[in-house]
Design a protein around this motif. Structure first.
Motif, PDB file in Angstrom:
ATOM      1  N   VAL A 189       6.042 -18.177   4.373  1.00 42.59           N
ATOM      2  CA  VAL A 189       6.818 -17.011   4.824  1.00 42.59           C
ATOM      3  C   VAL A 189       5.869 -15.854   5.134  1.00 42.59           C
ATOM      4  CG1 VAL A 189       8.674 -15.414   4.256  1.00 42.59           C
ATOM      5  CG2 VAL A 189       8.770 -17.757   3.407  1.00 42.59           C
ATOM      6  N   ALA A 190       4.925 -15.584   4.250  1.00 43.00           N
ATOM      7  CA  ALA A 190       3.997 -14.464   4.441  1.00 43.00           C
ATOM      8  C   ALA A 190       3.162 -14.642   5.705  1.00 43.00           C
ATOM      9  CB  ALA A 190       3.097 -14.312   3.221  1.00 43.00           C
ATOM     10  N   SER A 191       2.909 -15.884   6.102  1.00 43.62           N
ATOM     11  CA  SER A 191       2.111 -16.140   7.311  1.00 43.62           C
ATOM     12  C   SER A 191       2.853 -15.762   8.589  1.00 43.62           C
ATOM     13  CB  SER A 191       1.686 -17.611   7.374  1.00 43.62           C
ATOM     14  OG  SER A 191       2.797 -18.441   7.657  1.00 43.62           O
ATOM     15  N   ARG A 192       4.165 -15.516   8.502  1.00 42.45           N
ATOM     16  CA  ARG A 192       4.931 -15.076   9.670  1.00 42.45           C
ATOM     17  C   ARG A 192       4.713 -13.590   9.949  1.00 42.45           C
ATOM     18  NH1 ARG A 192       5.225 -17.703  13.219  1.00 42.45           N
ATOM     19  NH2 ARG A 192       6.679 -16.239  14.122  1.00 42.45           N
ATOM     20  N   ALA A 196      -1.543  -6.627   9.681  1.00 39.48           N
ATOM     21  CA  ALA A 196      -1.253  -5.293   9.151  1.00 39.48           C
ATOM     22  C   ALA A 196       0.252  -5.103   8.979  1.00 39.48           C
ATOM     23  CB  ALA A 196      -1.832  -4.223  10.071  1.00 39.48           C
ATOM     24  N   GLY A 197       0.957  -6.191   8.730  1.00 42.04           N
ATOM     25  CA  GLY A 197       2.407  -6.140   8.612  1.00 42.04           C
ATOM     26  C   GLY A 197       2.868  -5.333   7.399  1.00 42.04           C
ATOM     27  N   VAL A 198       4.020  -4.674   7.557  1.00 40.60           N
ATOM     28  CA  VAL A 198       4.622  -3.891   6.478  1.00 40.60           C
ATOM     29  C   VAL A 198       6.032  -4.417   6.234  1.00 40.60           C
ATOM     30  CG1 VAL A 198       5.433  -1.609   5.754  1.00 40.60           C
ATOM     31  CG2 VAL A 198       3.273  -1.829   7.005  1.00 40.60           C
ATOM     32  N   ASP A 210       0.324  -5.972   2.634  1.00 43.43           N
ATOM     33  CA  ASP A 210      -0.704  -6.977   2.884  1.00 43.43           C
ATOM     34  C   ASP A 210      -0.142  -8.362   2.538  1.00 43.43           C
ATOM     35  OD1 ASP A 210      -0.743  -7.134   0.088  1.00 43.43           O
ATOM     36  OD2 ASP A 210      -2.622  -6.008  -0.099  1.00 43.43           O
ATOM     37  N   PHE A 211      -0.922  -9.390   2.857  1.00 41.65           N
ATOM     38  CA  PHE A 211      -0.455 -10.766   2.661  1.00 41.65           C
ATOM     39  C   PHE A 211      -0.063 -11.011   1.203  1.00 41.65           C
ATOM     40  CE2 PHE A 211      -0.838 -15.264   1.822  1.00 41.65           C
ATOM     41  CZ  PHE A 211      -0.337 -15.864   2.966  1.00 41.65           C
ATOM     42  N   ALA A 212      -0.905 -10.562   0.276  1.00 45.71           N
ATOM     43  CA  ALA A 212      -0.648 -10.819  -1.147  1.00 45.71           C
ATOM     44  C   ALA A 212       0.647 -10.169  -1.606  1.00 45.71           C
ATOM     45  CB  ALA A 212      -1.832 -10.320  -1.981  1.00 45.71           C
ATOM     46  N   TYR A 217       6.468 -10.823  -3.121  1.00 48.29           N
ATOM     47  CA  TYR A 217       7.905 -10.551  -3.015  1.00 48.29           C
ATOM     48  C   TYR A 217       8.691 -11.843  -2.811  1.00 48.29           C
ATOM     49  CZ  TYR A 217      12.431  -9.050  -1.318  1.00 48.29           C
ATOM     50  OH  TYR A 217      13.790  -8.904  -1.169  1.00 48.29           O
ATOM     51  N   PHE A 218       8.204 -12.681  -1.891  1.00 49.25           N
ATOM     52  CA  PHE A 218       8.954 -13.898  -1.582  1.00 49.25           C
ATOM     53  C   PHE A 218       8.836 -14.964  -2.675  1.00 49.25           C
ATOM     54  CE2 PHE A 218       8.840 -12.039   2.695  1.00 49.25           C
ATOM     55  CZ  PHE A 218      10.201 -12.116   2.976  1.00 49.25           C
ATOM     56  N   THR A 219       7.835 -14.837  -3.548  1.00 46.71           N
ATOM     57  CA  THR A 219       7.751 -15.758  -4.683  1.00 46.71           C
ATOM     58  C   THR A 219       9.025 -15.688  -5.517  1.00 46.71           C
ATOM     59  OG1 THR A 219       5.330 -15.611  -4.777  1.00 46.71           O
ATOM     60  CG2 THR A 219       6.459 -16.311  -6.775  1.00 46.71           C
TER      61      THR A 219
END
Length: 334
Positions: A189-192, A196-198, A210-212, A217-219
């Motif tokens: 999901v994070a790879s979508r 610099a996504g927010v 950031d990715f982490a 959140y999605f974990t």
């Protein structure tokens, strides 16, 4: 008498360097006279493409000469040795690319050959299709035709004029994100999201930048097994960006609940793919101000949820049924 003798070869254990055996398949000795036909030059691309299909960056890097010069599509840094070529393909192969030459021109010289034109990649990991310009210069090294120079670049008109996308395709980007939710893998999901996504998430006060942070959140969110559906959508398209805003609804597979929310997705074209640059999700505000309606039967049903939590014999699950500021006056404790 007739005898049948069966010889059973013992199964060979997997060797950590097994892929180097595969390298030999992709690096056969060339014809002694060093001549090559146009058909054979084009076949060198297919050999490289088959190396991509292995998913092994060492095999891909082995298709290049000992002193290569790779100018890759999505990296500013020239790659001039085995390690740096491998490093580039470590990342690129995660997209599961499969290439097709759309248009190409071949030239053959004394001990060298070139193939230049336009190729297209279907990214198996995302479903995206990316077109680019290419130049391959091949030379013989140790009797094998290898890639001495490889230059790959995005289509320049897409940079100047913007990557074209239709309204239906913009809405289709939500489908890619929703499919990523279905994997129940927070990294997928994070790879979508863009580099610099927010993310301003529905049920967390913390912006994820950031990715982490997005993965974190999605974990937790994915434990609800959510699947989304857009109920109302409004799309705007700009130059190399687009947005989709409206109302979506999630069905939580873990408990059967349906949750409606407002959403904003802003997408940018990054490294040949449309990624989520900004995602804002919020609960429906009238439900907060006016309170969500509930029936007598539903109130009694809340006891059953608590009772089911008791049945798990997991104190954390029972405690999770209480609000953040909940107060318990227990039976057997003062």
């Amino acid at each position: 008498h007739n005898f049948t003798i069966e010889i059973h070869q013992p199964e060979q254990p997997h060797h950590p360097f097994q892929s180097f055996g595969k390298m030999k398949i992709f690096n056969r000795t060339a014809k002694a006279d060093a001549c090559i036909t146009e058909k054979e030059v084009r076949a060198l691309f297919e050999l490289w493409n088959s190396a991509l299909a292995t998913g092994d960056s060492r095999i891909v890097a082995s298709r290049y000469t000992k002193s290569p010069y790779l100018l890759p599509t999505v990296s500013d840094r020239p790659r001039m040795d085995f390690a740096s070529v491998k490093d580039y393909f470590d990342a690129f192969l995660l997209k599961k690319p499969k290439g097709t030459i759309v248009e190409g021109k071949i030239n053959i010289g004394d001990g060298w050959a070139s193939d230049a034109g336009i190729y297209e990649f279907a990214m198996g990991a995302t479903g995206d299709v990316v077109k680019a310009r290419y130049t391959f210069n091949y030379v013989q090294e140790d009797g094998i035709w290898k890639i001495q120079h490889h230059h790959s670049s995005v289509m320049p008109e897409e940079i100047a004029m913007g990557k074209a996308i239709s309204e239906d395709e913009v809405r289709g980007l939500f489908g890619l994100w929703n499919d990523a939710l279905a994997t129940e893998d927070p990294k997928t999901v994070a790879s979508r999201y863009a580099k610099a996504g927010v993310l301003l998430p529905t049920v967390s006060d913390t912006p994820r930048t950031d990715f982490a942070g997005i993965e974190d959140y999605f974990t937790n969110f994915l434990k609800l097994k959510p699947q989304g559906e857009i109920l109302e959508s409004h799309v705007t398209i700009g130059q190399n960006w687009c947005q989709d805003v409206g109302i979506y609804e999630f069905t939580m597979g873990a408990n059967g609940k349906k949750v409606k929310g407002r959403y904003s997705f802003i997408y940018v074209h990054e490294d040949g793919e449309w990624k989520i640059n900004h995602h804002h999700s919020s609960i429906m505000p009238e439900g907060i101000v006016n309170a969500e309606p509930i029936t007598d039967e539903e109130v009694r049903g809340l006891f059953n949820l608590w009772n089911d939590a008791l049945a798990t014999k997991d104190p954390k699950k029972v405690a999770a049924r209480y609000s953040k500021e909940g107060v318990l006056l227990p039976t057997v404790s003062d």
